[in-house]
Design a protein around this motif. Structure first.
Motif, mmCIF file in Angstrom:
data_model
loop_
_atom_site.group_PDB
_atom_site.id
_atom_site.type_symbol
_atom_site.label_atom_id
_atom_site.label_comp_id
_atom_site.label_asym_id
_atom_site.label_seq_id
_atom_site.Cartn_x
_atom_site.Cartn_y
_atom_site.Cartn_z
ATOM 1 N N ASP A 4 0.808 -1.217 0.000
ATOM 2 C CA ASP A 4 0.000 0.000 0.000
ATOM 3 C C ASP A 4 0.843 1.269 0.000
ATOM 4 O O ASP A 4 0.302 2.375 -0.113
ATOM 5 C CB ASP A 4 -1.001 0.013 1.162
ATOM 6 C CG ASP A 4 -0.336 -0.134 2.513
ATOM 7 O OD1 ASP A 4 0.799 -0.634 2.571
ATOM 8 O OD2 ASP A 4 -0.953 0.250 3.518
ATOM 9 N N ASN A 5 2.170 1.133 0.125
ATOM 10 C CA ASN A 5 3.055 2.298 0.056
ATOM 11 C C ASN A 5 3.828 2.376 -1.252
ATOM 12 O O ASN A 5 4.539 3.357 -1.493
ATOM 13 C CB ASN A 5 4.059 2.271 1.220
ATOM 14 C CG ASN A 5 3.412 2.573 2.557
ATOM 15 O OD1 ASN A 5 2.500 3.389 2.631
ATOM 16 N ND2 ASN A 5 3.870 1.922 3.602
ATOM 17 N N VAL A 6 3.696 1.349 -2.087
ATOM 18 C CA VAL A 6 4.481 1.282 -3.319
ATOM 19 C C VAL A 6 4.193 2.478 -4.234
ATOM 20 O O VAL A 6 5.113 3.148 -4.713
ATOM 21 C CB VAL A 6 4.228 -0.046 -4.054
ATOM 22 C CG1 VAL A 6 4.773 0.022 -5.479
ATOM 23 C CG2 VAL A 6 4.888 -1.199 -3.312
ATOM 24 N N LEU A 7 2.931 2.751 -4.489
ATOM 25 C CA LEU A 7 2.590 3.846 -5.390
ATOM 26 C C LEU A 7 2.893 5.211 -4.775
ATOM 27 O O LEU A 7 3.374 6.110 -5.463
ATOM 28 C CB LEU A 7 1.115 3.755 -5.789
ATOM 29 C CG LEU A 7 0.759 2.617 -6.741
ATOM 30 C CD1 LEU A 7 -0.746 2.581 -7.002
ATOM 31 C CD2 LEU A 7 1.497 2.750 -8.061
ATOM 32 N N SER A 8 2.635 5.361 -3.488
ATOM 33 C CA SER A 8 2.896 6.651 -2.851
ATOM 34 C C SER A 8 4.378 6.996 -2.850
ATOM 35 O O SER A 8 4.752 8.165 -2.799
ATOM 36 C CB SER A 8 2.351 6.657 -1.415
ATOM 37 O OG SER A 8 2.980 5.668 -0.630
ATOM 38 N N SER A 9 5.245 5.983 -2.944
ATOM 39 C CA SER A 9 6.684 6.245 -2.989
ATOM 40 C C SER A 9 7.070 6.985 -4.262
ATOM 41 O O SER A 9 8.077 7.689 -4.299
ATOM 42 C CB SER A 9 7.469 4.934 -2.887
ATOM 43 O OG SER A 9 7.353 4.170 -4.076
ATOM 44 N N LEU A 10 6.268 6.842 -5.314
ATOM 45 C CA LEU A 10 6.524 7.574 -6.546
ATOM 46 C C LEU A 10 6.194 9.053 -6.377
ATOM 47 O O LEU A 10 6.894 9.928 -6.882
ATOM 48 C CB LEU A 10 5.688 6.991 -7.694
ATOM 49 C CG LEU A 10 5.930 5.521 -8.052
ATOM 50 C CD1 LEU A 10 5.005 5.104 -9.185
ATOM 51 C CD2 LEU A 10 7.383 5.281 -8.434
ATOM 52 N N GLN A 11 5.113 9.322 -5.658
ATOM 53 C CA GLN A 11 4.708 10.706 -5.428
ATOM 54 C C GLN A 11 5.675 11.437 -4.505
ATOM 55 O O GLN A 11 5.892 12.638 -4.643
ATOM 56 C CB GLN A 11 3.286 10.741 -4.853
ATOM 57 C CG GLN A 11 2.226 10.239 -5.829
ATOM 58 C CD GLN A 11 0.851 10.145 -5.204
ATOM 59 O OE1 GLN A 11 0.699 9.696 -4.075
ATOM 60 N NE2 GLN A 11 -0.161 10.577 -5.934
ATOM 61 N N SER A 12 6.258 10.702 -3.573
ATOM 62 C CA SER A 12 7.184 11.322 -2.630
ATOM 63 C C SER A 12 8.595 11.444 -3.185
ATOM 64 O O SER A 12 9.453 12.083 -2.579
ATOM 65 C CB SER A 12 7.222 10.515 -1.327
ATOM 66 O OG SER A 12 7.773 9.221 -1.556
ATOM 67 N N GLY A 13 8.827 10.801 -4.339
ATOM 68 C CA GLY A 13 10.149 10.855 -4.954
ATOM 69 C C GLY A 13 11.131 9.849 -4.388
ATOM 70 O O GLY A 13 12.324 9.886 -4.703
ATOM 71 N N LYS A 14 10.656 8.900 -3.565
ATOM 72 C CA LYS A 14 11.538 7.895 -2.978
ATOM 73 C C LYS A 14 11.916 6.808 -3.981
ATOM 74 O O LYS A 14 12.877 6.077 -3.772
ATOM 75 C CB LYS A 14 10.875 7.266 -1.754
ATOM 76 C CG LYS A 14 10.706 8.235 -0.585
ATOM 77 C CD LYS A 14 10.063 7.557 0.608
ATOM 78 C CE LYS A 14 9.931 8.522 1.778
ATOM 79 N NZ LYS A 14 9.274 7.887 2.953
#
Length: 271
Positions: free
Chosen positions: A93-103
């Motif tokens: 559930d954090n995989v996609l949000s890591s793209l938005q955060s630039g990680k």
């Protein structure tokens, strides 16, 4: 209108046209999605390594490593881009949000394209068609001949996965429980807390092969055309998407992804 005014108007129009062309070129040049990766020399890929044979942890030469078909695909992409692969592990559930955060630069983790996700992320061309399966206890596999046999039952799915959506759409009379880790979902099945786990076909086959008390039901959920695995990228990554799509075309022409799956199936996941 005087000739002087006409010439002034034409000059103004020409200047605006040049500004427009300049803006378009500037906008194109702002897409550093590919060049930034090449400049830093690394491709950071977000994965949730609990989904064998796509991505999971296994002992390789005595070391615990993240492996799987998606990892092999990520390595192929990094090699083609001429950069070093860096795997960043996290819950699904954090995989996609890591793209938005630039990680992370891209996410390859058994991710399926949806219109809702496409509003926030870019997606590559698909690289694997989704298969569906229902994992149940081997002692009860004969009880499930149709989807209606799951009415009133507890069914666990991976949160944020395509299987979560399929289960909620097609198992309206079941209690669908979304969990952040596939290993936890399978453990709840083995302990009797849930009656089934809806998941990707090859993943189910892996769990059934390694656990004699588990089996795959003869009934599964209907997968629609277009429910396929794709690589997720930050929105606006046009140059990077084009480069990745060319690499995926080569992978498809060589049937390399099925080779990656076969290689992953020779490894044993670390629980």
């Amino acid at each position: 209108m005087t000739i002087k005014k006409m010439l002034a108007g034409l000059a103004l129009f020409a200047s605006l046209a040049l500004v427009g062309c300049g803006s378009s070129q500037s906008s194109s040049e702002e897409d550093t999605s590919l060049s930034a990766i090449k400049d830093k020399g690394t491709l950071v890929v977000a994965v949730s390594p609990d989904y064998a044979p796509f991505e999971f942890q296994a002992l390789v030469d005595g070391k615990n490593q993240v492996v799987g078909a998606d990892i092999s695909l990520a390595q192929a992409i990094a090699d083609e881009l001429g950069v070093t692969l860096e795997i960043s592990t996290m819950s699904f559930d954090n995989v996609l949000s890591s793209l938005q955060s630039g990680k992370a630069d891209i996410a390859i983790s058994g991710i399926s394209y949806t219109e809702e996700r496409a509003a926030s992320f870019d997606f590559s061309d698909p690289y694997y068609e989704t298969e569906n399966a229902m994992l149940v206890l081997a002692s009860k596999v004969d009880q499930y001949k149709s989807l209606s046999d799951f009415d009133g039952k507890n069914i666990s799915v991976l949160k944020g996965s395509i299987e979560e959506r399929l289960a909620k759409d097609q198992l309206a009379n079941s209690n669908v429980i979304s969990l952040t880790n596939m290993g936890s979902a399978v453990n709840e099945l083995k302990s009797g807390k849930v009656d089934g786990v809806n998941l990707e076909g090859p993943v189910a086959e892996g769990y059934a092969a390694q656990n004699s008390d588990l089996a795959i039901a003869t009934v599964s959920l209907e997968v629609k055309e277009g429910d396929a695995k794709a690589i997720a990228l930050p929105k606006g990554s046009t140059a990077l998407k084009e480069a990745i799509d060319k690499i995926l075309a080569k992978v498809k022409s060589n049937d390399a992804y099925n080779t990656y799956l076969d290689e992953a199936n020779t490894l044993t996941a670390v629980e």
